[in-house]
Design a protein around this motif. Structure first.
Motif, mmCIF file in Angstrom:
data_model
loop_
_atom_site.group_PDB
_atom_site.id
_atom_site.type_symbol
_atom_site.label_atom_id
_atom_site.label_comp_id
_atom_site.label_asym_id
_atom_site.label_seq_id
_atom_site.Cartn_x
_atom_site.Cartn_y
_atom_site.Cartn_z
ATOM 1 N N LEU A 117 25.400 67.118 49.340
ATOM 2 C CA LEU A 117 25.959 66.252 48.307
ATOM 3 C C LEU A 117 26.253 67.039 47.031
ATOM 4 O O LEU A 117 27.275 66.823 46.379
ATOM 5 N N GLN A 118 25.363 67.952 46.682
ATOM 6 C CA GLN A 118 25.576 68.772 45.493
ATOM 7 C C GLN A 118 26.812 69.659 45.660
ATOM 8 O O GLN A 118 27.580 69.870 44.711
ATOM 9 N N HIS A 119 27.010 70.181 46.876
ATOM 10 C CA HIS A 119 28.189 71.004 47.144
ATOM 11 C C HIS A 119 29.463 70.190 46.988
ATOM 12 O O HIS A 119 30.452 70.660 46.401
ATOM 13 N N MET A 120 29.471 68.951 47.481
ATOM 14 C CA MET A 120 30.628 68.072 47.313
ATOM 15 C C MET A 120 30.884 67.784 45.835
ATOM 16 O O MET A 120 32.035 67.741 45.387
ATOM 17 N N LEU A 121 29.812 67.595 45.087
ATOM 18 C CA LEU A 121 29.934 67.291 43.663
ATOM 19 C C LEU A 121 30.530 68.473 42.905
ATOM 20 O O LEU A 121 31.336 68.289 41.984
ATOM 21 N N ARG A 166 33.847 68.445 40.510
ATOM 22 C CA ARG A 166 33.816 68.898 39.114
ATOM 23 C C ARG A 166 34.807 70.025 38.876
ATOM 24 O O ARG A 166 35.364 70.157 37.777
ATOM 25 N N SER A 167 35.037 70.846 39.893
ATOM 26 C CA SER A 167 36.059 71.885 39.789
ATOM 27 C C SER A 167 37.441 71.254 39.648
ATOM 28 O O SER A 167 38.275 71.700 38.849
ATOM 29 N N TRP A 168 37.678 70.181 40.404
ATOM 30 C CA TRP A 168 38.948 69.464 40.293
ATOM 31 C C TRP A 168 39.093 68.846 38.913
ATOM 32 O O TRP A 168 40.185 68.867 38.326
ATOM 33 N N GLU A 169 38.005 68.299 38.370
ATOM 34 C CA GLU A 169 38.058 67.687 37.044
ATOM 35 C C GLU A 169 38.459 68.708 35.984
ATOM 36 O O GLU A 169 39.212 68.399 35.058
ATOM 37 N N LYS A 170 37.970 69.941 36.127
ATOM 38 C CA LYS A 170 38.327 70.990 35.161
ATOM 39 C C LYS A 170 39.813 71.321 35.233
ATOM 40 O O LYS A 170 40.432 71.651 34.223
ATOM 41 N N GLU A 171 40.373 71.222 36.439
ATOM 42 C CA GLU A 171 41.797 71.513 36.607
ATOM 43 C C GLU A 171 42.673 70.469 35.919
ATOM 44 O O GLU A 171 43.856 70.714 35.688
ATOM 45 N N GLN A 172 42.095 69.306 35.611
ATOM 46 C CA GLN A 172 42.859 68.234 34.990
ATOM 47 C C GLN A 172 42.936 68.379 33.469
ATOM 48 O O GLN A 172 43.463 67.504 32.790
ATOM 49 N N ILE A 178 29.572 50.522 55.538
ATOM 50 C CA ILE A 178 30.326 51.753 55.269
ATOM 51 C C ILE A 178 29.675 52.507 54.113
ATOM 52 O O ILE A 178 29.407 53.706 54.205
ATOM 53 N N GLY A 179 29.434 51.804 53.025
ATOM 54 C CA GLY A 179 28.844 52.454 51.865
ATOM 55 C C GLY A 179 27.461 52.995 52.113
ATOM 56 O O GLY A 179 27.076 54.024 51.539
ATOM 57 N N GLU A 180 26.709 52.344 53.000
ATOM 58 C CA GLU A 180 25.315 52.730 53.208
ATOM 59 C C GLU A 180 25.134 53.775 54.303
ATOM 60 O O GLU A 180 24.289 54.666 54.181
ATOM 61 N N HIS A 181 25.951 53.692 55.377
ATOM 62 C CA HIS A 181 25.662 54.507 56.557
ATOM 63 C C HIS A 181 26.738 55.517 56.951
ATOM 64 O O HIS A 181 26.433 56.514 57.599
ATOM 65 N N VAL A 182 27.985 55.252 56.628
ATOM 66 C CA VAL A 182 29.063 56.130 57.096
ATOM 67 C C VAL A 182 29.040 57.454 56.330
ATOM 68 O O VAL A 182 28.952 57.460 55.100
ATOM 69 N N PRO A 183 29.131 58.585 57.039
ATOM 70 C CA PRO A 183 29.173 59.894 56.356
ATOM 71 C C PRO A 183 30.377 60.001 55.435
ATOM 72 O O PRO A 183 31.456 59.458 55.738
ATOM 73 N N ILE A 184 30.225 60.707 54.338
ATOM 74 C CA ILE A 184 31.319 60.868 53.388
ATOM 75 C C ILE A 184 32.491 61.599 54.024
ATOM 76 O O ILE A 184 33.648 61.342 53.698
ATOM 77 N N ARG A 214 34.975 59.168 45.537
ATOM 78 C CA ARG A 214 34.036 60.043 46.236
ATOM 79 C C ARG A 214 32.890 60.460 45.310
ATOM 80 O O ARG A 214 31.731 60.513 45.729
ATOM 81 N N LYS A 215 33.231 60.747 44.065
ATOM 82 C CA LYS A 215 32.197 61.125 43.103
ATOM 83 C C LYS A 215 31.186 59.998 42.928
ATOM 84 O O LYS A 215 29.963 60.236 42.893
ATOM 85 N N ARG A 216 31.666 58.754 42.822
ATOM 86 C CA ARG A 216 30.749 57.616 42.698
ATOM 87 C C ARG A 216 29.807 57.531 43.892
ATOM 88 O O ARG A 216 28.600 57.339 43.738
ATOM 89 N N ARG A 217 30.372 57.668 45.095
ATOM 90 C CA ARG A 217 29.539 57.559 46.296
ATOM 91 C C ARG A 217 28.527 58.692 46.370
ATOM 92 O O ARG A 217 27.369 58.477 46.735
ATOM 93 N N ILE A 218 28.941 59.902 46.007
ATOM 94 C CA ILE A 218 28.024 61.049 46.023
ATOM 95 C C ILE A 218 26.880 60.821 45.042
ATOM 96 O O ILE A 218 25.706 61.032 45.374
ATOM 97 N N LEU A 219 27.207 60.398 43.825
ATOM 98 C CA LEU A 219 26.168 60.195 42.816
ATOM 99 C C LEU A 219 25.207 59.088 43.236
ATOM 100 O O LEU A 219 23.991 59.181 42.989
ATOM 101 N N GLU A 220 25.733 58.053 43.873
ATOM 102 C CA GLU A 220 24.856 56.974 44.350
ATOM 103 C C GLU A 220 23.911 57.473 45.440
ATOM 104 O O GLU A 220 22.733 57.112 45.464
#
Length: 280
Positions: free
Chosen positions: A9-13, A17-23, A103-109, A265-271
């Motif tokens: 999850l940290q790797h996905m985050l 965040r790298s994408w956010e910097k590009e914005q 989906i929110g609880e069990h499905v892989p990201i 995706r960021k919301r789901r990762i943080l949750e």
């Protein structure tokens, strides 16, 4: 139970965040392009001005009541379920059918991402065809193109929300969808502000702040309209608008889908990170 480990999850985050910097900056031509488009307001036919106002009103209606942009939840949930089963995850076999909450609880990201990618590809192709067909008429059909591309953008945002287990029929989720739309067309200052607003989305104190940002619908949509910029300028030319319309609408849909991908995706990762922290 989370499908991903803390490190995954940290790797996905980190990727998000790298994408956010590009914005943090916008293309030079987009900055330049806003000036002539703002001047176009003075010469734009009244029919197009009225259509823009209609779009503004429709967006306000969408947030308050759901408007006309709601899509088929069962079809999108079915797609996620299908991809989940095809992924070989043994947990998918435990369910005869999958609900949005599951989906929110069990499905892989990773499965959520695959479903969102598939729907985005479909939406991009549709936006390309729609932009070409309407763009052939130049300024005479531009009035029809503005609400059409807005509808397609809101549609893909809601589909991506469903892919990540969020219900776009809920008022708070409709607000989040509009913020995704606003983000995709904002300049550097606007994007920074929206990222800050959404960084703690879901907490009671953040909801008040986001709602206050959306009180003036015409101010919100004025920015969206102006940020069409040069993207719609060349579409005013008859016949040549076919190529420009296809290219422009494809890019707008792609940018919107990308923003929705990352923000949901960021919301789901943080949750899920929060869930792991509570279990520890």
């Amino acid at each position: 139970m989370n499908k991903e480990s803390w490190d995954e999850l940290q790797h996905m985050l980190v990727e998000i965040r790298s994408w956010e910097k590009e914005q943090k900056d916008i293309w030079f031509w987009e900055k330049l392009g806003r000036l002539p488009f703002m001047l176009l307001d003075k010469v734009t036919p009244r029919v197009i001005q009225n259509k823009i106002n209609e779009v503004v009103n429709e967006l306000g209606s969408y947030v308050q009541t759901g408007g006309r942009y709601l899509i088929s939840e069962p079809r999108t949930v079915k797609l996620v379920e299908q991809l989940w089963r095809e992924s070989g995850d043994p947990e998918a076999a435990r369910y005869d059918s999958v609900t949005l909450g599951q989906i929110g609880e069990h499905v892989p990201i990773s499965v959520m991402m695959a479903a969102a990618d598939q729907l985005s590809d479909q939406g991009t192709r549709l936006a390309t065809v729609q932009g070409a067909s309407i763009g052939i008429g130049g300024i005479f059909t531009l009035a029809a193109d503005i609400p059409a591309i807005l509808g397609l953008c809101l549609k893909i945002i809601q589909e991506i929300a469903l892919c990540h287990g969020y219900d776009p029929s809920i008022h708070e989720e409709r607000i989040f969808a509009v913020k995704c739309l606003q983000f995709s067309s904002s300049d550097i200052v606007g994007k920074k502000a929206i990222l800050e607003e959404l960084s703690h989305y879901g907490r009671p104190e953040s909801q008040v702040a986001v709602m206050s940002q959306l009180q003036g619908w015409r101010e919100v949509m004025a920015a969206y309209r102006d940020n069409f910029g040069w993207k719609k300028l060349f579409q005013l030319i008859p016949v040549a608008g076919l190529a420009f319309g296809a290219f422009i609408n494809r890019g707008m849909l792609r940018d919107t889908a990308e923003a929705a991908h990352m923000l949901y995706r960021k919301r789901r990762i943080l949750e899920r990170l929060g869930g792991l922290a509570e279990e520890a």
